[in-house]
Motif scaffolding. Sequence first.
Motif, PDB file in Angstrom:
ATOM      1  N   ARG A 152      14.327   7.331   3.131  1.00  0.00           N
ATOM      2  CA  ARG A 152      13.826   8.522   3.816  1.00  0.00           C
ATOM      3  C   ARG A 152      12.427   8.914   3.363  1.00  0.00           C
ATOM      4  O   ARG A 152      11.605   9.331   4.179  1.00  0.00           O
ATOM      5  N   ILE A 153      12.144   8.789   2.074  1.00  0.00           N
ATOM      6  CA  ILE A 153      10.859   9.295   1.592  1.00  0.00           C
ATOM      7  C   ILE A 153       9.740   8.261   1.654  1.00  0.00           C
ATOM      8  O   ILE A 153       8.566   8.619   1.657  1.00  0.00           O
ATOM      9  N   SER A 154      10.089   6.975   1.700  1.00  0.00           N
ATOM     10  CA  SER A 154       9.041   5.949   1.602  1.00  0.00           C
ATOM     11  C   SER A 154       8.689   5.293   2.927  1.00  0.00           C
ATOM     12  O   SER A 154       7.556   4.873   3.130  1.00  0.00           O
ATOM     13  N   LYS A 210      -6.706  10.513   0.984  1.00  0.00           N
ATOM     14  CA  LYS A 210      -5.270  10.585   1.297  1.00  0.00           C
ATOM     15  C   LYS A 210      -4.669  11.897   0.839  1.00  0.00           C
ATOM     16  O   LYS A 210      -5.155  12.548  -0.084  1.00  0.00           O
ATOM     17  N   ARG A 211      -3.565  12.262   1.510  1.00  0.00           N
ATOM     18  CA  ARG A 211      -2.769  13.417   1.090  1.00  0.00           C
ATOM     19  C   ARG A 211      -1.443  12.885   0.531  1.00  0.00           C
ATOM     20  O   ARG A 211      -0.724  12.156   1.212  1.00  0.00           O
ATOM     21  N   TYR A 212      -1.163  13.228  -0.711  1.00  0.00           N
ATOM     22  CA  TYR A 212       0.008  12.725  -1.403  1.00  0.00           C
ATOM     23  C   TYR A 212       1.140  13.749  -1.370  1.00  0.00           C
ATOM     24  O   TYR A 212       0.926  14.925  -1.050  1.00  0.00           O
ATOM     25  N   MET A 213       2.346  13.292  -1.704  1.00  0.00           N
ATOM     26  CA  MET A 213       3.541  14.143  -1.640  1.00  0.00           C
ATOM     27  C   MET A 213       4.202  14.206  -3.021  1.00  0.00           C
ATOM     28  O   MET A 213       5.254  13.598  -3.245  1.00  0.00           O
ATOM     29  N   PRO A 214       3.594  14.937  -3.947  1.00  0.00           N
ATOM     30  CA  PRO A 214       4.107  14.944  -5.323  1.00  0.00           C
ATOM     31  C   PRO A 214       5.502  15.540  -5.465  1.00  0.00           C
ATOM     32  O   PRO A 214       6.318  15.027  -6.234  1.00  0.00           O
ATOM     33  N   ARG A 215       5.807  16.606  -4.744  1.00  0.00           N
ATOM     34  CA  ARG A 215       7.131  17.224  -4.898  1.00  0.00           C
ATOM     35  C   ARG A 215       8.223  16.277  -4.426  1.00  0.00           C
ATOM     36  O   ARG A 215       9.263  16.138  -5.071  1.00  0.00           O
ATOM     37  N   THR A 216       7.993  15.612  -3.305  1.00  0.00           N
ATOM     38  CA  THR A 216       8.996  14.704  -2.755  1.00  0.00           C
ATOM     39  C   THR A 216       9.314  13.580  -3.726  1.00  0.00           C
ATOM     40  O   THR A 216      10.485  13.265  -3.976  1.00  0.00           O
ATOM     41  N   MET A 217       8.279  12.958  -4.296  1.00  0.00           N
ATOM     42  CA  MET A 217       8.511  11.833  -5.208  1.00  0.00           C
ATOM     43  C   MET A 217       9.079  12.296  -6.542  1.00  0.00           C
ATOM     44  O   MET A 217       9.897  11.606  -7.150  1.00  0.00           O
ATOM     45  N   LEU A 218       8.653  13.469  -7.006  1.00  0.00           N
ATOM     46  CA  LEU A 218       9.186  13.976  -8.264  1.00  0.00           C
ATOM     47  C   LEU A 218      10.668  14.298  -8.116  1.00  0.00           C
ATOM     48  O   LEU A 218      11.475  14.015  -9.013  1.00  0.00           O
ATOM     49  N   GLU A 219      11.032  14.844  -6.985  1.00  0.00           N
ATOM     50  CA  GLU A 219      12.445  15.138  -6.749  1.00  0.00           C
ATOM     51  C   GLU A 219      13.267  13.846  -6.712  1.00  0.00           C
ATOM     52  O   GLU A 219      14.367  13.770  -7.290  1.00  0.00           O
ATOM     53  N   PHE A 220      12.743  12.829  -6.048  1.00  0.00           N
ATOM     54  CA  PHE A 220      13.434  11.541  -6.026  1.00  0.00           C
ATOM     55  C   PHE A 220      13.596  10.995  -7.443  1.00  0.00           C
ATOM     56  O   PHE A 220      14.660  10.506  -7.818  1.00  0.00           O
ATOM     57  N   ALA A 221      12.529  11.083  -8.244  1.00  0.00           N
ATOM     58  CA  ALA A 221      12.569  10.553  -9.606  1.00  0.00           C
ATOM     59  C   ALA A 221      13.626  11.257 -10.448  1.00  0.00           C
ATOM     60  O   ALA A 221      14.367  10.620 -11.205  1.00  0.00           O
ATOM     61  N   ILE A 222      13.707  12.576 -10.328  1.00  0.00           N
ATOM     62  CA  ILE A 222      14.679  13.339 -11.119  1.00  0.00           C
ATOM     63  C   ILE A 222      16.105  13.006 -10.683  1.00  0.00           C
ATOM     64  O   ILE A 222      16.995  12.802 -11.516  1.00  0.00           O
ATOM     65  N   GLN A 265       0.834  -1.199   0.000  1.00  0.00           N
ATOM     66  CA  GLN A 265       0.000   0.000   0.000  1.00  0.00           C
ATOM     67  C   GLN A 265       0.869   1.249   0.000  1.00  0.00           C
ATOM     68  O   GLN A 265       0.575   2.233  -0.684  1.00  0.00           O
ATOM     69  N   LYS A 266       1.968   1.212   0.753  1.00  0.00           N
ATOM     70  CA  LYS A 266       2.885   2.352   0.757  1.00  0.00           C
ATOM     71  C   LYS A 266       3.511   2.545  -0.618  1.00  0.00           C
ATOM     72  O   LYS A 266       3.693   3.678  -1.080  1.00  0.00           O
ATOM     73  N   LEU A 267       3.866   1.431  -1.257  1.00  0.00           N
ATOM     74  CA  LEU A 267       4.441   1.534  -2.586  1.00  0.00           C
ATOM     75  C   LEU A 267       3.437   2.150  -3.551  1.00  0.00           C
ATOM     76  O   LEU A 267       3.793   2.986  -4.391  1.00  0.00           O
ATOM     77  N   ASN A 268       2.182   1.765  -3.420  1.00  0.00           N
ATOM     78  CA  ASN A 268       1.146   2.340  -4.272  1.00  0.00           C
ATOM     79  C   ASN A 268       1.056   3.847  -4.061  1.00  0.00           C
ATOM     80  O   ASN A 268       0.933   4.623  -5.022  1.00  0.00           O
ATOM     81  N   GLU A 269       1.139   4.288  -2.816  1.00  0.00           N
ATOM     82  CA  GLU A 269       1.052   5.716  -2.514  1.00  0.00           C
ATOM     83  C   GLU A 269       2.230   6.483  -3.108  1.00  0.00           C
ATOM     84  O   GLU A 269       2.060   7.594  -3.627  1.00  0.00           O
ATOM     85  N   THR A 270       3.430   5.906  -3.040  1.00  0.00           N
ATOM     86  CA  THR A 270       4.584   6.608  -3.613  1.00  0.00           C
ATOM     87  C   THR A 270       4.451   6.705  -5.129  1.00  0.00           C
ATOM     88  O   THR A 270       4.789   7.730  -5.722  1.00  0.00           O
ATOM     89  N   CYS A 271       3.932   5.646  -5.761  1.00  0.00           N
ATOM     90  CA  CYS A 271       3.746   5.670  -7.220  1.00  0.00           C
ATOM     91  C   CYS A 271       2.707   6.711  -7.612  1.00  0.00           C
ATOM     92  O   CYS A 271       2.899   7.473  -8.578  1.00  0.00           O
ATOM     93  N   VAL A 272       1.589   6.774  -6.883  1.00  0.00           N
ATOM     94  CA  VAL A 272       0.545   7.750  -7.192  1.00  0.00           C
ATOM     95  C   VAL A 272       1.070   9.165  -6.956  1.00  0.00           C
ATOM     96  O   VAL A 272       0.787  10.077  -7.742  1.00  0.00           O
ATOM     97  N   SER A 273       1.842   9.368  -5.895  1.00  0.00           N
ATOM     98  CA  SER A 273       2.431  10.691  -5.644  1.00  0.00           C
ATOM     99  C   SER A 273       3.282  11.144  -6.820  1.00  0.00           C
ATOM    100  O   SER A 273       3.244  12.316  -7.229  1.00  0.00           O
TER     101      SER A 273
END
Length: 470
Positions: A382-384, A329-341, A253-261
């Motif tokens: 740290r982020i997940s 839910k409240r997602y963290m788009p900036r955090t995951m986008l920064e990780f992706a970049i 479920q956490k992995l799903n949330e990080t992917c959606v973020s």
Amino acid sequence: MADTQLPADLLNFRRLLQKNLGGLFAPGRPVFIARAPGRLDLLGGATALAAMPVLHFPLSQAVIVAVQPRLDRRILIRNLNLNRERVLTVEYRLDDLLEAAAQPDWKMLRGLSAAAEKSWTGSVLAALALLNPLLQEKSRGLGVNIAIESALPAGAGLGYSGALLTALLLALQEAYALPSGKADLAEWAFRIEQEIMRRKCGPPDFQTFLFGKEGQFALLQGEPAEIKSFLPLPPNLQLLAIDTGVRRTAEWQKLNETCVSLLIGRTLLREALAGQDSLRPAAEDPASVPEELWQKVLKKIVPYRCSGAEFLRNHPGSWEGEEEVDPEKRYMPRTMLEFAIEEAGRVHAFMRLMQEGGSNPDEVHCREAGALLAASHDHFSRISGMVSEDANWLVEASERMIGEAGIYGARAMPWGAAGAVVVLCKSGKTDHVQNLISRLKSQFGKSPLLLTDSSSGAKTFGAVTAQFTN
């Protein structure tokens, strides 16, 4: 293909077919056998759903599937890795499968494998259901015998379910003369995992299962994902996988949330850039965003938090599978986008180091490559909040041995709920890693598994045939 070119496990399976499976397969009729290896998610796997670059390495351990069309409407599935368990062979009626497949949302189909003793049949039934129109056209709605043997641990994030699907689809394709386009198998497998079974998987995985090359890194990217290039692993280096034995289904479920973020972040970034022509060529997609541009300009554009309800209200139809966004839910788009970049930067930096180092990279190149794995592990942890205690211990213990035991770096792989670890080390230094595994076993009381070596993807060997007599 000559037997001398086939992998040893595939040859052994075919040789022992009659001894192990005489009660399942009918004599005198062909059996179609296919093999797909597991894979190491070296870097980038956590961001694959957003078409970011991914670096894979195929394992030597694989899943083998054998298929034989039946002359009645029964489906028999045997898993040879359950020999010591209560369930050996599971049987279904084809009519029950067709009834379940006809219902919306695939919920009834998933229910056929909901019982714990039948859970391992889910992907197999999903494949038969998805391909049913093609299979009925070829076989007039008759049944099938299926046998499965795996050297890959299930649920560890090393590609068990994807390799199973790949081998099954390849065997079915040969047995029923199904369409053989290059993308068909990967597209079928991805739909089964995502749409029917509702399991997160990286789109590049199936390209690796199918087209990976023994002993070579595969750089994958795009929508749909494609292998962009291959690069041999230098002979003075070795990649190892350690399955810690941790299985934490709640972490999916956490992995799903990080992917959606991440997908929300990508949508918001593209929206913000829509009217900024000066930035769009450099930042149309996260995969092409320079890290400096992100830090100085783009980071301010994407919100730190975004509620699912707000996103759904303002961005209907943003991507396929949007129903996974939870309004509560409240997602963290900036955090995951920064990780992706930053992860994309690590993928390309690793490839550059391997290219610059040539066939025998020096100590500096090796340590820098290992440091990229460590940085990825630290950032994702740290982020997940997903990485298991066992995996963290193993990565930290590996880092303490850098410079003295031929170990250069390690990282937990996210797809098994971050319970498996990849280690980059000098060739022939498995003794030091074995010592770490012994200490891990003593510390946490599990039985870790070390996986080594490499083999090519399923398409290299294709499906082979065999048959036996009474």
